[in-house]
Design a protein around this motif. Structure first.
Motif, PDB file in Angstrom:
ATOM      1  N   SER A   1     161.964  21.594 -26.197  1.00  0.00           N
ATOM      2  CA  SER A   1     161.709  21.021 -27.556  1.00  0.00           C
ATOM      3  C   SER A   1     161.853  19.588 -27.494  1.00  0.00           C
ATOM      4  N   VAL A   2     161.047  18.577 -27.594  1.00  0.00           N
ATOM      5  CA  VAL A   2     161.308  17.248 -27.505  1.00  0.00           C
ATOM      6  C   VAL A   2     160.502  16.461 -28.385  1.00  0.00           C
ATOM      7  N   LYS A   3     161.004  15.504 -29.091  1.00  0.00           N
ATOM      8  CA  LYS A   3     160.387  14.400 -30.023  1.00  0.00           C
ATOM      9  C   LYS A   3     160.073  13.179 -28.982  1.00  0.00           C
ATOM     10  N   LEU A   4     158.853  12.797 -29.161  1.00  0.00           N
ATOM     11  CA  LEU A   4     158.325  11.710 -28.260  1.00  0.00           C
ATOM     12  C   LEU A   4     157.685  10.689 -29.279  1.00  0.00           C
TER      13      LEU A   4
ATOM     14  N   LEU B   1     154.189  15.666 -19.756  1.00  0.00           N
ATOM     15  CA  LEU B   1     155.055  15.873 -20.684  1.00  0.00           C
ATOM     16  C   LEU B   1     156.421  16.213 -19.692  1.00  0.00           C
ATOM     17  N   LEU B   2     156.401  16.620 -18.522  1.00  0.00           N
ATOM     18  CA  LEU B   2     157.479  16.873 -17.677  1.00  0.00           C
ATOM     19  C   LEU B   2     158.016  15.535 -17.170  1.00  0.00           C
ATOM     20  N   GLU B   3     156.924  14.477 -16.951  1.00  0.00           N
ATOM     21  CA  GLU B   3     157.302  13.270 -16.553  1.00  0.00           C
ATOM     22  C   GLU B   3     158.132  12.720 -17.462  1.00  0.00           C
ATOM     23  N   GLN B   4     157.793  12.701 -18.835  1.00  0.00           N
ATOM     24  CA  GLN B   4     158.662  11.892 -19.932  1.00  0.00           C
ATOM     25  C   GLN B   4     160.020  12.803 -20.059  1.00  0.00           C
ATOM     26  N   LEU B   5     159.899  13.974 -19.928  1.00  0.00           N
ATOM     27  CA  LEU B   5     161.201  14.684 -20.010  1.00  0.00           C
ATOM     28  C   LEU B   5     162.254  14.223 -18.761  1.00  0.00           C
ATOM     29  N   ILE B   6     161.847  13.777 -17.632  1.00  0.00           N
ATOM     30  CA  ILE B   6     162.523  13.485 -16.669  1.00  0.00           C
ATOM     31  C   ILE B   6     162.938  11.906 -16.914  1.00  0.00           C
ATOM     32  N   GLN B   7     162.037  11.193 -17.140  1.00  0.00           N
ATOM     33  CA  GLN B   7     162.563   9.794 -17.556  1.00  0.00           C
ATOM     34  C   GLN B   7     163.440   9.742 -18.664  1.00  0.00           C
TER      35      GLN B   7
ATOM     36  N   ASP C   1     168.733   9.644 -22.670  1.00  0.00           N
ATOM     37  CA  ASP C   1     168.225   9.600 -23.866  1.00  0.00           C
ATOM     38  C   ASP C   1     168.021  11.231 -23.912  1.00  0.00           C
ATOM     39  N   THR C   2     168.887  11.946 -24.646  1.00  0.00           N
ATOM     40  CA  THR C   2     168.578  13.543 -24.711  1.00  0.00           C
ATOM     41  C   THR C   2     168.909  13.923 -26.376  1.00  0.00           C
ATOM     42  N   ASP C   3     169.018  12.984 -27.035  1.00  0.00           N
ATOM     43  CA  ASP C   3     169.364  13.354 -28.477  1.00  0.00           C
ATOM     44  C   ASP C   3     167.962  13.913 -29.050  1.00  0.00           C
ATOM     45  N   THR C   4     166.868  13.562 -28.540  1.00  0.00           N
ATOM     46  CA  THR C   4     165.600  14.158 -29.270  1.00  0.00           C
ATOM     47  C   THR C   4     165.131  15.340 -28.514  1.00  0.00           C
TER      48      THR C   4
END
Length: 237
Positions: A171-174, A199-205, A211-214
């Motif tokens: 669950s991630v807010k982008l 999505l996975l690329e953004q998660l890794i970045q 930046d894991t707060d969201t």
């Protein structure tokens, strides 16, 4: 996302039948009604909205409080709610006289929640909807499919949820999720990978930046999911 593809194709099919709309209905109302009926009857899904406005002068569609829900028996109502968006804007030449081609310049989805829920290997609410859409693609002539493409797809302020067999994996807010160009020649897995790849690329970045707060990620579950889905086409990411 893939939901944009669905809206674009259904819009073209709806506009083609609007010439005989009853006087009491505006063009926007007629298109929205036909789109709702088509999603319900042909795609076995539910399309909802608050406002729906088609501007033929600017070739622009604006809609608010848009919802797309599938009807997968293996998923509960919450996981069938594929997309909700506060605002969707489509721009492009869908009123061209060349009826076998549809060119959308951009699709922008704002303040949205996208939930991709897998219930088996290579099967999810998104897979189910895409396969329904592809099986119902209209034809201009008996053996010729309509060719369409969306050049730019962007989701702004979006929460993306990924579930596997009822278990939350991500669950991630982008602030922004940009998808690759979409077109009618792509396979179902290519459509789905067009969402999961970015999505996975953004998660890794974000993870690398700290930046894991969201975001909330089940790394073990996500790793198992990733390797299982290699055989279903995710390996092309």
């Amino acid at each position: 996302m893939k939901l944009v593809r669905l809206s674009a194709m259904a819009l073209l099919m709806s506009v083609s039948g609007c010439a005989e709309a009853v006087p009491e209905q505006t063009l926007s109302e007629r298109v929205a009604e036909q789109l709702t009926e088509r999603v319900d009857q042909r795609y076995d899904a539910t399309f909802s909205y608050d406002s729906f406005e088609l501007n033929t002068l600017t070739a622009e569609l604006l809609a608010t409080d848009i919802g797309v829900a599938t009807r997968v028996a293996e998923l509960d109502a919450g996981l069938n709610q594929l997309l909700w968006a506060e605002r969707i804007r489509l721009t492009g030449d869908w009123l061209t006289q060349q009826q076998d081609q549809l060119q959308l310049d951009s699709a922008t989805i704002q303040n949205a929640q996208l939930t991709i829920a897998y219930f088996a290997e290579g099967q999810s609410n998104l897979h189910t909807l895409v396969e329904k859409v592809k099986s119902q693609l209209p034809v201009q002539r008996a053996s010729e499919q309509i060719l369409w493409q969306v050049n730019r797809v962007e989701l702004e302020d979006v929460v993306v949820n990924l579930f596997d067999q009822g278990q939350p994996l991500v669950s991630v807010k982008l602030e922004r999720l940009r998808l690759p160009p979409l077109n009618s020649a792509q396979t179902t897995n290519e459509w789905v990978n067009g969402v999961l790849g970015p999505l996975l690329e953004q998660l890794i970045q974000q993870a690398l930046r700290g930046d894991t707060d969201t975001m909330t990620v089940d790394m073990q579950g996500l790793t198992r999911f990733f390797w299982r889905e290699l055989g279903a086409g995710i390996g092309a990411l």
